[in-house]
Write an enzyme that holds these catalytic residues in place. Structure first.
Site, PDB file in Angstrom:
ATOM      1  N   TYR A  48       0.841  -1.197   0.000  1.00  0.00           N
ATOM      2  CA  TYR A  48       0.000   0.000   0.000  1.00  0.00           C
ATOM      3  C   TYR A  48       0.874   1.245   0.000  1.00  0.00           C
ATOM      4  CZ  TYR A  48      -3.953  -2.943   1.374  1.00  0.00           C
ATOM      5  OH  TYR A  48      -4.938  -3.888   1.408  1.00  0.00           O
ATOM      6  N   TYR A  51      -0.544 -10.577   0.269  1.00  0.00           N
ATOM      7  CA  TYR A  51       0.679 -10.319   1.044  1.00  0.00           C
ATOM      8  C   TYR A  51       0.677 -11.131   2.336  1.00  0.00           C
ATOM      9  CZ  TYR A  51      -2.497  -6.785   3.063  1.00  0.00           C
ATOM     10  OH  TYR A  51      -3.575  -6.128   3.613  1.00  0.00           O
ATOM     11  N   ARG A  99      -2.756 -12.622   3.589  1.00  0.00           N
ATOM     12  CA  ARG A  99      -4.041 -11.972   3.296  1.00  0.00           C
ATOM     13  C   ARG A  99      -4.314 -12.202   1.823  1.00  0.00           C
ATOM     14  NH1 ARG A  99      -7.927  -7.953   4.485  1.00  0.00           N
ATOM     15  NH2 ARG A  99      -9.005  -9.924   4.312  1.00  0.00           N
ATOM     16  N   HIS A 142      -7.546  -8.575  -2.153  1.00  0.00           N
ATOM     17  CA  HIS A 142      -8.813  -7.932  -1.775  1.00  0.00           C
ATOM     18  C   HIS A 142      -8.756  -6.453  -2.118  1.00  0.00           C
ATOM     19  CE1 HIS A 142      -6.106  -7.333   1.648  1.00  0.00           C
ATOM     20  NE2 HIS A 142      -6.753  -6.190   1.839  1.00  0.00           N
ATOM     21  N   HIS A 153     -10.484  -2.809  -0.763  1.00  0.00           N
ATOM     22  CA  HIS A 153     -11.264  -2.173   0.304  1.00  0.00           C
ATOM     23  C   HIS A 153     -12.245  -1.164  -0.282  1.00  0.00           C
ATOM     24  CE1 HIS A 153      -8.796  -3.571   3.752  1.00  0.00           C
ATOM     25  NE2 HIS A 153      -7.782  -3.485   2.915  1.00  0.00           N
TER      26      HIS A 153
END
Lengths: 222, 201
Positions: free
Chosen positions: A99, A138, A148, A151, A153
Site C-alpha cells: 500500500y 501479502y 491476506r 482484496h 477495500h
C-alpha cells in the site's frame, strides 16, 4: 437492564482482532432512542475527475504493473432500492502487495505508477464502476505463514447507508484461511467479485460486485 | 419491514474490517472541525464550541493506532439533520452533525459544538469506530453532570458503571473559548466501553 445483542467474533490468528474486539455482548438500543443511532452522512462531492481509473496515476502517465481490472456493480438497500450518489472510497495494494500508506512498513515493492486510492459516486440507478490493478496478496503473519488474500477495500457512505467492506477474488488459495472470511462463514461468497469478460474495454478482466447495505439504518427514513 | 418484505430482502454484503491502512489521504479537515466550513469562508455552526479529546484503547490498555472515528450529533437546538427533519425551522444550515477522523496514534481531538438535547434525550454524540481487527462498533457519549442525564432512556437502561463509562468529562477551556471534554473509549477487556447493536435493534 438493556437487553443484549450480538456477541462479536474474534478473527482466528488475528492479533489485532484479539486486542480490539469487545468481549461483552453488544447492548440492544431502546426503541425510544433508536433514531439517534442512524448517522446520516451528508453528500460530499470529493471525487476527482480521473480517480475512477486507478490503473494509472493520471491519464497522461503510464499504466501500473500487473493486470488492469474493472470492478462494477450496484449499491442497493436490502429492500432492493438503488442508493444514488453514494461515495465509494476505494483502496487496494499494488501488484506486489504494497500500500502507498505511510504506515505500511512491509518493505514490499512500491510501483511508481500506482497510487492505490480512488473515489467514485454511484449513479442515479445505484450503479458504480472503477478500474484498478488486481492487487497482490501479502504475508500478514510471517510467523505462521498466513497470507491476506487479494482484496479491494471499499468504504461506502451515502445518507443513512454506511458500511466498510472488502471485495475478494474467486479461487484464491488464501481465501479459506483469512480470519475475516472465516468469521463470515457461508456468507463469504457475498463478498466475492464475479468475473466477466471485457472484450471492448482496455482492461484484462472485469469483476461484478453488487453491494447490498443491510441493517435497519440503511432504510430507516423510508 | 413487513414479513413479506423481510422474506424478499436481499442478502446484505458482509461488513469487513477497514484494516490498518485506511487512507489518511481520504481525510477531510471540514469533517474534523464541525464549527466552521472552511477557514476562508464566513460561515459556521451556531452553538458553544467544544473540543472532544481522548484515547481509544485496546484490551491491554494500549492505544488503538489507525482507528477511524465517526461522530453523529444534533445541532445546538437538538435537531438532527435527517430526511425526517427537512425544512425544520431549527435546522442549522451550516451544521450537518457528521464528523470523521482517522487517528494515527489512537489519541484523537474533534472540534464541534455542544449538541442540544433532542426531545426526551440528554445531549449526546454517537461515535462509530472502524479499525483493523474489527468491522464497526458503535457507542454514544454523554456530558457528565448534565441534568438531563438522569432521565435519558439509554442511560436508564445501563448499570451505574456502564453509565459512567459513557460520560465525557469537562477538562478546562481552550484559548479560543472552546470547552474541552475528555472521553476515552476502551474497545475490549476491563473497563470495556458499552457498545450498541444497531443490526439487531
Amino acid at each position: 437492564m438493556t437487553k443484549l445483542g450480538r456477541q462479536l467474533g474474534i478473527g482466528p490468528t488475528d492479533n489485532t482482532s484479539d486486542q480490539r474486539t469487545p468481549r461483552k455482548r453488544l447492548r440492544l438500543i431502546p426503541e425510544a432512542v433508536r433514531e439517534s443511532f442512524v448517522p446520516v452522512v451528508p453528500a460530499r462531492a470529493v471525487t476527482r475527475q480521473y480517480e475512477w481509473d486507478m490503473t494509472r496515476i493520471s491519464p497522461d502517465l503510464p499504466r501500473a504493473d500487473g493486470d488492469a481490472i474493472e470492478v462494477s456493480g450496484t449499491l442497493r438497500t436490502a429492500d432492493g432500492k438503488p442508493v444514488r450518489g453514494a461515495l465509494l472510497e476505494i483502496w487496494n495494494a499494488n501488484h506486489y502487495g504494497r500500500y502507498r500508506h505511510v504506515e505500511d512498513h512491509s518493505g514490499l515493492k512500491l510501483d511508481e505508477n500506482f497510487f492505490g486510492m480512488g473515489r467514485v459516486l454511484t449513479d442515479y440507478d445505484g450503479t458504480y464502476r472503477f478500474w484498478t490493478i488486481s492487487p497482490g496478496a501479502y504475508l500478514a503473519r510471517p510467523d505462521i505463514g498466513r497470507w491476506r488474500p487479494k482484496h479491494i477495500h471499499l468504504s461506502i457512505s451515502g445518507g443513512p447507508v454506511r458500511l466498510i467492506t472488502q471485495m475478494y477474488f474467486p479461487d484464491e488459495p488464501n481465501n479459506a484461511t483469512d480470519p475475516m472470511a472465516i468469521l463470515m462463514g457461508d456468507a463469504f461468497g457475498r463478498n466475492m467479485g464475479k468475473p466477466y469478460a471485457t472484450p471492448d474495454i482496455d482492461v484484462d478482466q472485469g469483476y461484478r460486485f453488487d453491494i447490498v447495505a443491510g441493517g435497519r439504518n440503511a432504510t430507516f427514513f423510508e | 419491514m413487513s414479513e413479506e418484505q423481510r422474506a424478499n430482502a436481499l442478502l446484505p454484503t458482509n461488513e469487513d474490517t477497514c484494516g490498518p491502512y485506511f487512507p489518511i489521504y481520504f481525510g477531510d479537515d471540514s469533517l474534523e472541525d464541525l464549527t466552521r466550513i472552511h477557514s476562508g469562508v464566513v460561515a459556521g455552526a451556531s452553538g458553544q464550541h467544544i473540543i472532544l479529546r481522548g484515547r481509544v484503547l485496546d484490551r491491554h490498555g494500549n492505544l488503538a493506532h489507525g482507528v477511524v472515528m465517526e461522530f453523529w450529533q444534533a445541532n445546538a437546538m437538538g435537531i438532527y439533520r435527517t430526511p425526517g427533519t427537512e425544512g425544520h425551522p431549527d435546522i442549522d444550515p451550516w451544521f450537518s452533525g457528521y464528523g470523521r477522523l482517522r487517528s494515527h496514534s489512537g489519541e484523537y481531538s474533534f472540534c464541534t459544538i455542544m449538541p442540544g438535547p433532542a426531545p426526551g434525550r440528554a445531549p449526546n454524540i454517537t461515535v462509530t469506530l472502524f479499525s483493523d481487527g474489527i468491522n464497526r462498533i458503535v457507542t454514544q457519549l454523554f456530558f457528565a453532570d448534565h441534568p438531563a442525564n438522569d432521565g435519558d432512556p439509554l442511560l436508564l437502561g445501563l448499570d451505574p458503571e456502564d453509565r459512567d463509562r459513557l460520560m465525557a468529562r469537562r477538562d478546562g477551556t481552550a484559548a479560543a473559548g472552546a470547552e474541552i471534554y475528555r472521553f476515552d473509549i476502551v474497545m475490549a477487556g476491563d473497563n470495556e466501553t458499552p457498545f450498541f447493536d444497531d443490526l439487531e435493534s
